[in-house]
Design a protein around this motif. Structure first.
Motif, PDB file in Angstrom:
ATOM      1  N   CYS A 147      74.095  70.556  41.434  1.00  0.00           N
ATOM      2  CA  CYS A 147      75.317  71.369  41.288  1.00  0.00           C
ATOM      3  C   CYS A 147      74.962  72.802  40.876  1.00  0.00           C
ATOM      4  O   CYS A 147      74.177  73.017  39.954  1.00  0.00           O
ATOM      5  CB  CYS A 147      76.209  70.715  40.242  1.00  0.00           C
ATOM      6  N   ILE A 148      75.549  73.785  41.565  1.00  0.00           N
ATOM      7  CA  ILE A 148      75.297  75.191  41.198  1.00  0.00           C
ATOM      8  C   ILE A 148      76.484  75.773  40.424  1.00  0.00           C
ATOM      9  O   ILE A 148      76.582  76.995  40.269  1.00  0.00           O
ATOM     10  CB  ILE A 148      74.966  76.050  42.430  1.00  0.00           C
ATOM     11  N   CYS A 150      79.623  76.282  41.069  1.00  0.00           N
ATOM     12  CA  CYS A 150      80.433  77.287  41.757  1.00  0.00           C
ATOM     13  C   CYS A 150      81.915  77.117  41.427  1.00  0.00           C
ATOM     14  O   CYS A 150      82.704  78.025  41.648  1.00  0.00           O
ATOM     15  CB  CYS A 150      80.225  77.189  43.261  1.00  0.00           C
ATOM     16  N   SER A 151      82.303  75.927  40.981  1.00  0.00           N
ATOM     17  CA  SER A 151      83.672  75.554  40.594  1.00  0.00           C
ATOM     18  C   SER A 151      84.639  75.412  41.764  1.00  0.00           C
ATOM     19  O   SER A 151      85.844  75.302  41.564  1.00  0.00           O
ATOM     20  CB  SER A 151      84.252  76.507  39.533  1.00  0.00           C
ATOM     21  N   CYS A 153      85.070  72.782  43.584  1.00  0.00           N
ATOM     22  CA  CYS A 153      85.702  71.460  43.487  1.00  0.00           C
ATOM     23  C   CYS A 153      86.796  71.465  42.423  1.00  0.00           C
ATOM     24  O   CYS A 153      87.866  70.877  42.605  1.00  0.00           O
ATOM     25  CB  CYS A 153      84.661  70.380  43.197  1.00  0.00           C
ATOM     26  N   CYS A 198      81.854  71.538  48.730  1.00  0.00           N
ATOM     27  CA  CYS A 198      80.702  71.725  47.843  1.00  0.00           C
ATOM     28  C   CYS A 198      79.600  72.392  48.680  1.00  0.00           C
ATOM     29  O   CYS A 198      79.172  71.854  49.705  1.00  0.00           O
ATOM     30  CB  CYS A 198      80.227  70.382  47.304  1.00  0.00           C
ATOM     31  N   VAL A 200      76.559  72.738  48.201  1.00  0.00           N
ATOM     32  CA  VAL A 200      75.254  72.068  48.117  1.00  0.00           C
ATOM     33  C   VAL A 200      75.488  70.554  48.185  1.00  0.00           C
ATOM     34  O   VAL A 200      76.609  70.114  48.393  1.00  0.00           O
ATOM     35  CB  VAL A 200      74.546  72.449  46.799  1.00  0.00           C
ATOM     36  N   LEU A 203      78.095  66.798  45.597  1.00  0.00           N
ATOM     37  CA  LEU A 203      79.174  65.814  45.714  1.00  0.00           C
ATOM     38  C   LEU A 203      78.899  64.941  46.932  1.00  0.00           C
ATOM     39  O   LEU A 203      78.764  65.441  48.053  1.00  0.00           O
ATOM     40  CB  LEU A 203      80.520  66.524  45.826  1.00  0.00           C
TER      41      LEU A 203
HETATM   42  S1  SF4 Z   1      81.615  72.269  44.430  1.00  0.00           S
HETATM   43 FE1  SF4 Z   1      79.587  71.315  44.163  1.00  0.00          FE
HETATM   44  S2  SF4 Z   1      78.246  72.953  43.430  1.00  0.00           S
HETATM   45 FE2  SF4 Z   1      80.350  73.654  43.144  1.00  0.00          FE
HETATM   46  S3  SF4 Z   1      80.860  73.055  41.038  1.00  0.00           S
HETATM   47 FE3  SF4 Z   1      81.571  71.389  42.362  1.00  0.00          FE
HETATM   48  S4  SF4 Z   1      79.853  69.954  42.411  1.00  0.00           S
HETATM   49 FE4  SF4 Z   1      79.027  71.896  41.615  1.00  0.00          FE
END
Ligand code: SF4
Ligand code: SF4
Ligand code: FES
Length: 479
Positions: A147-148, A150-151, A153, A198, A200, A203
């Motif tokens: 997870c980077i 990025c928020s 999600c 996401c 990356v 998820l």
């Molecule tokens: S979308 Fe993926 S990378 Fe971004 S916060 Fe959610 S889990 Fe992390």
């Protein structure tokens, strides 16, 4: 309309746009992780850095409003240097386990690494370890190491699905995406969209996990038949050139996953989870054998029997499927419409626990083509007994109670799946499913969308459109 300059080129921008939006609308690419065209701006990943001419620092394009005469550089040496350092930061604690990651092949982090960095980590510290395979919901796993933050999600559940099911706990390199404790993500019928957005491989879909590498599969444009919205989708299945010859050959004709196909007129970039689960509908045990009163016969024999029954009938009734395509419905109308009294039935009703309707996408009618069917056959099936004088009932599709058929009436049944009723019909004809043919549905708004075939149909199964042409009434049939 303000005029701005991107890399020295004049661009007409809209006053409401950011530099990111104006650049994209005019063919300039600025990389992004946290920005998404359908979500609010978070501005936390910093990869979208640009430089205003004559300034010695960089700023982010996703949160910069355009203004008259603004002059920005998207690829200056300073921007390139900054992007490279951001990519070093993004991968500082990232496990780089691309070899086993489902996102591999369609991962923005992977692509940007090669495009903007391309060098090993300069850090000498050990990577911060975090939770792998954290269960966010019954459908979604989270790999926190990937997870980077990025928020995207989190913002999706706040702004689009409105379940507020996700948040970020802790601070700094201990930050973690976590689901709310009330299991709102399990109850969110749109939850799987976070897997798509996401950037990356953090998820992960439990149903797709380690099932296929994306370079072995390809998408076919289709329509979700789960409700009258008729969302545009991509049905992913194995590429012909990667067909398996010796191992599990079922994989050659299996739906690997379903993702949204962006369609602003119908569903935007989203679909609900039911649309992801089309394999549950189309991969049920199939009816592939024509029958007469439960006795297996050749398909051509069953068709000949059906045709004879139609020619002999005095008061034939057709119970029409609202899962039929516009082409199939038109063929039925053209060839048998004048002869039959027709009623449109509801093939599918809401399942227990399913969201019935909302103001996002989901519609109460759980069938894809009620509008198309009713445009050709005005009468709806009211669910009560059929006319007592009916001496032949042609039932097309699922969801019909055979107890409603008058005792002496003959039955022609067209169905795609194994069912006890198949053996009751005087002529049972197995028919293809949506993933084996092309056609169109008309959704509740009157929008017509197309679906394409993913797999070949078996020779023992008929296409309803061709079947209706073969059943066309003869000149000397009773009026
Ligand atoms: S979308 Fe993926 S990378 Fe971004 S916060 Fe959610 S889990 Fe992390
Ligand atoms: S909203 Fe309806 S058509 Fe769209 S994905 Fe969900 S069930 Fe399918
Ligand atoms: S895309 Fe602009 S800060 Fe993330």
């Amino acid at each position: 309309m303000p005029q701005i300059f991107i890399n020295g080129q004049p661009v007409q921008a809209d006053r409401s746009q950011t530099v990111m939006e104006a650049a994209r609308a005019n063919g300039f690419f600025i990389p992004y992780f946290c920005w998404h065209p359908n979500l609010s701006v978070a501005g936390n990943c910093r990869i979208c850095a640009i430089q205003i001419e004559d300034r010695s620092w960089v700023e982010i394009a996703c949160n910069m409003p355009v203004s008259e005469g603004l002059r920005v550089l998207t690829d200056s040496p300073k921007v390139k240097e900054y992007r490279k350092s951001i990519m070093q930061l993004m991968t500082l604690n990232h496990p780089v386990d691309c070899g086993i990651c489902d996102k591999s092949g369609e991962c923005m982090l992977q692509d940007y690494h090669y495009r903007y960095n391309g060098e090993p980590s300069i850090s000498r510290d050990a990577k911060v370890r975090s939770t792998k395979f954290h269960p966010l919901s019954e459908r979604i796993l989270l790999d926190n190491e990937r997870c980077i933050l990025c928020s995207r999600c989190v913002r999706f559940t706040r702004e689009i699905s409105k379940s507020n099911a996700l948040g970020i706990v802790q601070r700094g390199d201990a930050s973690l995406v976590r689901a709310s404790e009330d299991h709102a993500l399990d109850a969110d019928p749109y939850s799987d969209n976070v897997i798509d957005i996401c950037p990356v491989g953090a998820l992960l879909s439990r149903s797709f996990l380690y099932k296929a590498r994306v370079w072995y599969i390809k998408p076919t444009p289709s329509i979700c038949p789960g409700c009258a919205r008729g969302c545009s989708v991509q049905v992913w299945h194995r590429k012909p050139e990667w067909k398996l010859h010796t191992l599990d050959q079922v994989k050659n004709v299996r739906i690997e996953r379903v993702t949204p196909l962006e369609n602003p007129a119908v569903n935007g970039p989203w679909i609900c989870n039911k649309g992801r689960d089309l394999a549950r509908i189309f991969e049920r045990p199939r009816a592939e054998q024509a029958m007469e009163k439960g006795r297996p016969v050749e398909l051509s024999i069953a068709i000949a029997t059906a045709r004879r029954l139609i020619d002999e009938a005095k008061h034939p009734v057709a119970v029409v499927s609202n899962w039929g395509s516009n082409e199939e419905l038109a063929a039925l109308k053209r060839t048998l419409g004048a002869r039959f009294t027709a009623f449109v039935k509801q093939d599918c009703a809401p399942e227990p626990g399913e969201r019935i309707e909302d103001d996002i996408l989901i519609k109460a009618d759980k069938n894809p083509n009620t509008a198309g069917a009713r445009a050709l056959f005005a009468a709806a099936d009211d669910g009560i007994a059929l006319p007592a004088a009916s001496d032949l009932v042609l039932v097309w599709g699922e969801g019909f109670d055979f107890a409603r058929i008058p005792a002496k009436a003959k039955i022609i049944f067209l169905n795609s799946y194994l069912a006890p009723e198949n053996g009751h019909a005087d002529a049972f004809i197995p028919v293809s499913v949506q993933t084996e043919r092309r056609g169109h549905y008309t959704n509740f708004q009157g929008t017509v969308s197309a679906f394409e075939p993913c797999f070949p149909k078996k020779a023992s199964v008929a296409d309803a459109e061709a079947l209706f042409a073969a059943l066309a009434v003869t000149e000397d049939a009773p009026a």
